[in-house]
Every structure is written in C-alpha cells, then in structure tokens.
Scaffold this active site. Structure first.
Site, PDB file in Angstrom:
ATOM      1  N   ARG A 127      62.044  20.984  76.099  1.00 27.86           N
ATOM      2  CA  ARG A 127      63.429  21.012  76.559  1.00 27.86           C
ATOM      3  C   ARG A 127      63.743  20.028  77.702  1.00 27.86           C
ATOM      4  O   ARG A 127      64.091  20.441  78.806  1.00 27.86           O
ATOM      5  CB  ARG A 127      63.820  22.440  76.954  1.00 27.86           C
ATOM      6  CG  ARG A 127      63.657  23.402  75.800  1.00 27.86           C
ATOM      7  CD  ARG A 127      64.101  24.785  76.133  1.00 27.86           C
ATOM      8  NE  ARG A 127      65.541  24.939  76.096  1.00 27.86           N
ATOM      9  CZ  ARG A 127      66.169  26.053  76.423  1.00 27.86           C
ATOM     10  NH1 ARG A 127      65.502  27.096  76.837  1.00 27.86           N
ATOM     11  NH2 ARG A 127      67.480  26.122  76.355  1.00 27.86           N
ATOM     12  N   CYS A 150      59.134  25.594  79.455  1.00 27.65           N
ATOM     13  CA  CYS A 150      59.902  26.699  78.891  1.00 27.65           C
ATOM     14  C   CYS A 150      59.116  27.269  77.729  1.00 27.65           C
ATOM     15  O   CYS A 150      58.359  26.544  77.067  1.00 27.65           O
ATOM     16  CB  CYS A 150      61.235  26.151  78.408  1.00 27.65           C
ATOM     17  SG  CYS A 150      62.160  27.271  77.392  1.00 27.65           S
ATOM     18  N   ARG A 174      68.276  39.163  80.599  1.00 31.28           N
ATOM     19  CA  ARG A 174      68.973  37.904  80.859  1.00 31.28           C
ATOM     20  C   ARG A 174      70.128  37.733  79.883  1.00 31.28           C
ATOM     21  O   ARG A 174      71.091  37.040  80.192  1.00 31.28           O
ATOM     22  CB  ARG A 174      68.017  36.722  80.685  1.00 31.28           C
ATOM     23  CG  ARG A 174      66.950  36.638  81.748  1.00 31.28           C
ATOM     24  CD  ARG A 174      66.151  35.368  81.584  1.00 31.28           C
ATOM     25  NE  ARG A 174      67.054  34.299  81.194  1.00 31.28           N
ATOM     26  CZ  ARG A 174      66.752  33.293  80.395  1.00 31.28           C
ATOM     27  NH1 ARG A 174      65.555  33.191  79.889  1.00 31.28           N
ATOM     28  NH2 ARG A 174      67.639  32.373  80.100  1.00 31.28           N
ATOM     29  N   ASP A 184      69.026  30.711  67.785  1.00 32.58           N
ATOM     30  CA  ASP A 184      69.014  31.935  68.593  1.00 32.58           C
ATOM     31  C   ASP A 184      69.011  33.214  67.739  1.00 32.58           C
ATOM     32  O   ASP A 184      68.923  34.314  68.286  1.00 32.58           O
ATOM     33  CB  ASP A 184      70.214  31.961  69.551  1.00 32.58           C
ATOM     34  CG  ASP A 184      70.070  30.945  70.665  1.00 32.58           C
ATOM     35  OD1 ASP A 184      68.956  30.439  70.869  1.00 32.58           O
ATOM     36  OD2 ASP A 184      71.080  30.648  71.340  1.00 32.58           O
ATOM     37  N   LYS A 230      77.242  34.994  76.725  1.00 27.81           N
ATOM     38  CA  LYS A 230      76.451  34.422  77.825  1.00 27.81           C
ATOM     39  C   LYS A 230      76.570  32.897  77.840  1.00 27.81           C
ATOM     40  O   LYS A 230      76.848  32.298  78.883  1.00 27.81           O
ATOM     41  CB  LYS A 230      74.971  34.815  77.645  1.00 27.81           C
ATOM     42  CG  LYS A 230      74.030  34.032  78.521  1.00 27.81           C
ATOM     43  CD  LYS A 230      72.584  34.462  78.346  1.00 27.81           C
ATOM     44  CE  LYS A 230      71.820  33.792  77.242  1.00 27.81           C
ATOM     45  NZ  LYS A 230      71.372  32.412  77.482  1.00 27.81           N
ATOM     46  N   ASN A 231      76.352  32.278  76.671  1.00 25.16           N
ATOM     47  CA  ASN A 231      76.279  30.816  76.660  1.00 25.16           C
ATOM     48  C   ASN A 231      77.639  30.130  76.752  1.00 25.16           C
ATOM     49  O   ASN A 231      77.707  28.895  76.793  1.00 25.16           O
ATOM     50  CB  ASN A 231      75.500  30.334  75.428  1.00 25.16           C
ATOM     51  CG  ASN A 231      74.022  30.662  75.565  1.00 25.16           C
ATOM     52  OD1 ASN A 231      73.548  31.043  76.640  1.00 25.16           O
ATOM     53  ND2 ASN A 231      73.282  30.535  74.467  1.00 25.16           N
TER      54      ASN A 231
HETATM   55  N1  EPU Z   1      67.107  17.850  73.968  1.00 28.21           N
HETATM   56  C1  EPU Z   1      66.590  16.625  74.316  1.00 28.21           C
HETATM   57  N2  EPU Z   1      67.092  15.998  75.440  1.00 28.21           N
HETATM   58  C2  EPU Z   1      68.074  16.554  76.211  1.00 28.21           C
HETATM   59  C3  EPU Z   1      68.602  17.803  75.825  1.00 28.21           C
HETATM   60  C4  EPU Z   1      68.097  18.420  74.699  1.00 28.21           C
HETATM   61  O1  EPU Z   1      65.708  16.093  73.666  1.00 28.21           O
HETATM   62  O2  EPU Z   1      68.478  15.933  77.200  1.00 28.21           O
HETATM   63  C5  EPU Z   1      66.578  18.545  72.773  1.00 28.21           C
HETATM   64  C6  EPU Z   1      65.871  19.864  73.112  1.00 28.21           C
HETATM   65  O3  EPU Z   1      64.559  19.673  73.514  1.00 28.21           O
HETATM   66  C7  EPU Z   1      66.006  20.636  71.816  1.00 28.21           C
HETATM   67  C8  EPU Z   1      67.339  20.148  71.246  1.00 28.21           C
HETATM   68  O4  EPU Z   1      67.662  18.968  71.961  1.00 28.21           O
HETATM   69  O5  EPU Z   1      64.977  20.308  70.935  1.00 28.21           O
HETATM   70  C9  EPU Z   1      68.485  21.125  71.387  1.00 28.21           C
HETATM   71  O6  EPU Z   1      68.529  21.638  72.702  1.00 28.21           O
HETATM   72  P1  EPU Z   1      69.897  21.925  73.466  1.00 28.21           P
HETATM   73  O7  EPU Z   1      70.027  20.949  74.575  1.00 28.21           O
HETATM   74  O8  EPU Z   1      71.017  22.013  72.491  1.00 28.21           O
HETATM   75  O9  EPU Z   1      69.609  23.350  74.069  1.00 28.21           O
HETATM   76  P2  EPU Z   1      70.222  23.888  75.409  1.00 28.21           P
HETATM   77  O10 EPU Z   1      71.555  23.303  75.620  1.00 28.21           O
HETATM   78  O11 EPU Z   1      69.209  23.773  76.487  1.00 28.21           O
HETATM   79  C10 EPU Z   1      71.523  25.927  74.394  1.00 28.21           C
HETATM   80  C11 EPU Z   1      71.514  27.413  74.585  1.00 28.21           C
HETATM   81  C12 EPU Z   1      70.228  27.970  73.975  1.00 28.21           C
HETATM   82  C13 EPU Z   1      70.203  27.602  72.490  1.00 28.21           C
HETATM   83  C14 EPU Z   1      70.326  26.090  72.311  1.00 28.21           C
HETATM   84  C15 EPU Z   1      70.419  25.639  70.874  1.00 28.21           C
HETATM   85  C16 EPU Z   1      72.779  27.697  76.622  1.00 28.21           C
HETATM   86  C17 EPU Z   1      72.811  28.063  78.054  1.00 28.21           C
HETATM   87  N3  EPU Z   1      71.582  27.713  76.008  1.00 28.21           N
HETATM   88  O12 EPU Z   1      70.374  25.429  75.069  1.00 28.21           O
HETATM   89  O13 EPU Z   1      70.292  29.385  74.116  1.00 28.21           O
HETATM   90  O14 EPU Z   1      69.012  28.039  71.899  1.00 28.21           O
HETATM   91  O15 EPU Z   1      71.495  25.601  73.015  1.00 28.21           O
HETATM   92  O16 EPU Z   1      71.504  26.238  70.254  1.00 28.21           O
HETATM   93  O17 EPU Z   1      73.814  27.416  76.038  1.00 28.21           O
HETATM   94  C18 EPU Z   1      69.426  31.566  74.335  1.00 28.21           C
HETATM   95  O18 EPU Z   1      70.574  31.955  74.576  1.00 28.21           O
HETATM   96  O19 EPU Z   1      68.478  32.350  74.090  1.00 28.21           O
HETATM   97  C19 EPU Z   1      69.150  30.130  74.306  1.00 28.21           C
HETATM   98  C20 EPU Z   1      67.922  29.635  74.414  1.00 28.21           C
END
Ligand code: EPU
Length: 419
Positions: free
Chosen positions: A122, A117, A398, A306, A22-23
């Site tokens: 996030r 969320c 999802r 995850d 998915k990701n």
């Molecule tokens: N963060 C910030 N600022 C930003 C972006 C992120 O402070 O601009 C912080 C977040 O709040 C968090 C940390 O950075 O504390 C890591 O978040 P990240 O941005 O890496 O998460 P994401 O990209 O929104 C993806 C996966 C998630 C997975 C996380 C961590 C996708 C579509 N989603 O989310 O997947 O948990 O990376 O590995 O790739 C899931 O599949 O169930 C899922 C939640």
C-alpha cells in the site's frame, strides 16, 4: 485486548439498520480542513477510525464537537499545526487524507508515511506524484512526507493505478488550486462521489466524479456546509452475507441498493431471494445452504475487495467449489489460514483461493489480522459447531458499529469478552 465469542447456531433472522459509510466519512472529515467557517457532518458512524480522525484534527488545533447522534461540528479557524504524527497514522492509513487539504489551504503539511499493512504494501506514491505535478515541493525524510507550496496549480493527472484515497486526496487539493485539474483513471467508488458532492456543497466545482475522468475547477475558497454521509455499502454487504451463509432472512434498512449491485448479483447466484426498495434490501435463503460463487475483485463497479473475505466464509460452507481471485491487494488472504483452522477446505494458488464447501465449520480460537478479515471470521463462527473465539477484534471496532449487538438482534449467539 477484547475478544468476541461466537457460538454457532441456526439461521439469522430480523432487521438491521446500516450506519454511515466509514470510507466516506473519513475523507469528508479531512475535507473540513478546506472550509472557511464551521461545518456539520451527520450520519457519521460510531467507529474507532472516526475517533482517530477526530483526535488527529484536534491535535492540529481544530475545534470539534459531537452530539449523541454523531453529528460532528468542525471549525478549523483555530488550527495551528499542520502535522499528522506517526503514532496516529500507523493505526489508520486514511490519515494520509489530510495531506492534500492541508497543502491546498495552508501551503504546508507534515504527514507520517503510513508504513506496512496487513493486506499489502500500500504505497502512497501516486498521492505524492500528483501533488508534485500541481507544483508542491514534497520531500520524504525521517519517515515523514514534508510538503509545501504556494497556491497549487492545476494539472493533468493520469493515475497509473486506480486508487481510492489517492483520487480523494488529489481532488481535495485541486478544489483550491489555480485552474482546471483533470484526474484520469480516477477511482469511481461511491465514496469518491460522496466526497465530491460534499465538496461541491462547500462551493467546489467538480464534475465527473463516479466516472474515470474527474474535472476540478479550482476556486479561491470553500465554505462550511451541512452534509449527511452516505450509507456504508460494506456493512450492508456483510450483514447480507451473514444472513445468507446461515440460511437465514434479513431486512436491511437505511441503505442504498445500487451501491451493492455486484454483491447482490453474487448473492442471487448463491441462491438468495432478494428484493429491494429505495432504501432497503431483503434477503431470504428459505433455510437453504448457499451455492458456491466465483469472485474476482476489482475497483468499483466490479466486486469490492472489502467484501472478499466475507464471501470466503460463505464459500467455506456452500455447496460446490468456488474460486476467489483478489486483484486489488497482494496479501489479502490472511483469513484463509484461520478458516482452515476451523475446518474449511481452501487451497491457495497465487492470488486465487479455491474453496470446496463443507456443511459446517468447527469452532476454534482464531486471530483477526485486518478489518474485513475479522468480520469474515465472525461470520464463519456463526456456522461453526461449538465456540469460535476471535482475538484482536480492535480491527473490527475500526469499521463496524456495534457488530455484536446487531448480530445478537438477528439471533446470533455472540458476546464480547473484555481483556
Ligand atoms: N496504490 C499504489 N500507489 C498509491 C496508492 C495505491 O500503488 O499511491 C495501489 C495499492 O497498493 C493497491 C491499489 O493501488 O494495490 C488500490 O489501493 P487504494 O489506494 O485504492 O486503497 P486505499 O485508498 O488505501 C481504500 C479503502 C480500503 C479499500 C480500498 C480499495 C479507505 C479509507 N480505504 O483504500 O478500505 O480496500 O480503497 O477499495 O477508503 C477497509 O475499509 O477495510 C479498507 C481497507
């Protein structure tokens, strides 16, 4: 709202095929916005988040067709809107991934802010800051990100926090920028590498994906390609844990063992016998009860957040005491209260959950709060006496393809109850 009813039983046993990730599929679908000409993506999982992304692209005027094997053909020649509405973004945060590509190729984008969320606040500040550093004008007003730019310019981007979709968004934007962009403290997740491989096969010039320094030399244009999405490492891990906590045995096919190194390490520690081949993993608990494991989540290659909830279910019925520390998201323990209602002995201290395993849980009605929490409650139901009814399972749809069919094929007693 559909529910899942799980009647706890004995060890699982059998074989499962793993779907595309998915990701990885989500950013790759967003990357089609960068291509001149049609593009075909295969091994796309059959999931709600994929349908939502297709709807998002479709509303922009992008032409999409899907065959029965989930090969998706995308042609962006007909695009007319550069807009991601709140009603879609609020159901899927990954919609933010269209921001970088729209801006880089079409010079404008209007994307809703994702909002709250279930697992943490996030924010997307690093996505926005990075695009600004590349010369975009970005304004946040009325709940929307309004972005515009002439051709983006390369920049040196140092990410304060390791962010997966942030790295992906900026990498896609930089692929069409003028000059060489550096992303420092980049996410090293395999899904970032899969996206970079896809972009390179479209003609991008990206090096270093999979390390914390990614170099992207911008090109004038990108073309369509055929790309096969990598296997889902979290689905892989979830079925391995399902077999482990029931004392069962399983053969996982169509996966890649190196993607789940950290998870295999913890499963071995919990007593599983594991063998691997190029695209398969076998796990055997020999009918035994797992031993508790200590876990500390962190960005790849460390233990993935995850998989945290699924290991909570394992520790809930394991021998001994296990400590799970969540460092990626600030509020990712919603499954703990639900497992406590099933008789789990878990104590929360800040971002650590201390769990003393009990031999069996008790079935109860429970509620899913996010995707991985829902999966963990289904796993807990497999080792609970009586029936566990998991409500709000739209979360699970999802991210898990046919979970009840796959688990039933392993001998689980699980049924979907339509609303
Ligand atoms: N963060 C910030 N600022 C930003 C972006 C992120 O402070 O601009 C912080 C977040 O709040 C968090 C940390 O950075 O504390 C890591 O978040 P990240 O941005 O890496 O998460 P994401 O990209 O929104 C993806 C996966 C998630 C997975 C996380 C961590 C996708 C579509 N989603 O989310 O997947 O948990 O990376 O590995 O790739 C899931 O599949 O169930 C899922 C939640």
């Amino acid at each position: 709202m559909d529910k899942l009813i799980i009647s706890g039983g004995g060890p699982l046993s059998g074989e499962v095929r793993i779907a595309g990730a998915k990701n990885a599929a989500l950013p790759i679908l967003a990357a089609t916005l960068l291509a001149d000409g049609p593009m075909t993506i295969s091994n796309v999982p059959h999931l709600h988040d994929i349908t939502t992304t297709m709807e998002l692209l479709g509303r922009m005027g992008v032409h999409l067709s899907v065959d029965e094997k989930m090969h998706i053909e995308v042609n962006t020649d007909t695009i007319r809107d550069f807009y991601a509405p709140y009603e879609l973004v609020k159901t899927m945060r990954a919609s933010i991934l269209v921001l970088g590509p729209l801006l880089a190729r079409f010079g404008r984008a209007e994307v809703s802010l994702p909002g709250g969320c279930a697992i943490g606040s996030r924010p997307v500040n690093l996505h926005i800051d990075g695009l600004r550093a590349m010369g975009a004008e970005v304004e946040v007003r009325g709940g929307y990100i309004h972005a515009s730019s002439k051709r983006l310019k390369a920049a040196r981007l140092v990410l304060d926090v390791v962010t997966v979709t942030g790295t992906e968004n900026l990498m896609m934007a930089a692929a069409l920028a003028d000059g060489e962009t550096l992303i420092e403290n980049a996410a090293r997740e395999p899904e970032v590498v899969d996206l970079a491989d896809c972009l390179n096969s479209m003609g991008a010039r990206i090096r270093g994906a999979g390390t914390d320094l990614i170099r992207i030399e911008g090109v004038e244009s990108l073309s369509g390609t055929n790309y096969e999405v990598m296997p889902d490492r979290i689905e892989t891990g979830t079925y391995l844990v399902a077999a482990a906590l029931t004392g069962g045995r399983i053969l996982i096919r169509d996966t890649r063992p190196p993607l789940v190194d950290a998870v295999l390490h913890k499963l071995r520690e919990s007593g599983a016998q594991i063998e691997t081949g190029e695209d398969w993993i076998s796990l055997d608990m020999k009918g035994g009860r797992p031993r508790s494991v200590d876990i500390h989540t962190a960005p790849y290659p460390a233990f993935p957040t995850d998989m945290q909830a699924q290991f909570m279910a394992l520790n809930a019925v394991a021998e001994g005491v296990g400590m799970i520390t969540e460092t990626v998201f600030e509020n990712r323990f919603m499954h703990v209260q639900e497992m406590q209602r099933m008789g789990a002995d878990i104590r929360l201290e800040g971002n650590t959950a201390i769990c003393r395993g009990v031999p069996r849980l008790n079935g109860a009605p429970v509620m899913a709060t996010d995707l991985r929490a829902s999966a963990s409650l289904v796993l807990a139901g497999l080792v609970a006496d009586g029936d566990t009814v998991v409500d709000r399972i739209y979360h699970i749809d999802r991210g898990y393809e046919n979970i009840e069919e796959k688990l039933a094929s392993l001998g689980a007693r699980i049924q979907r109850m339509p609303s």
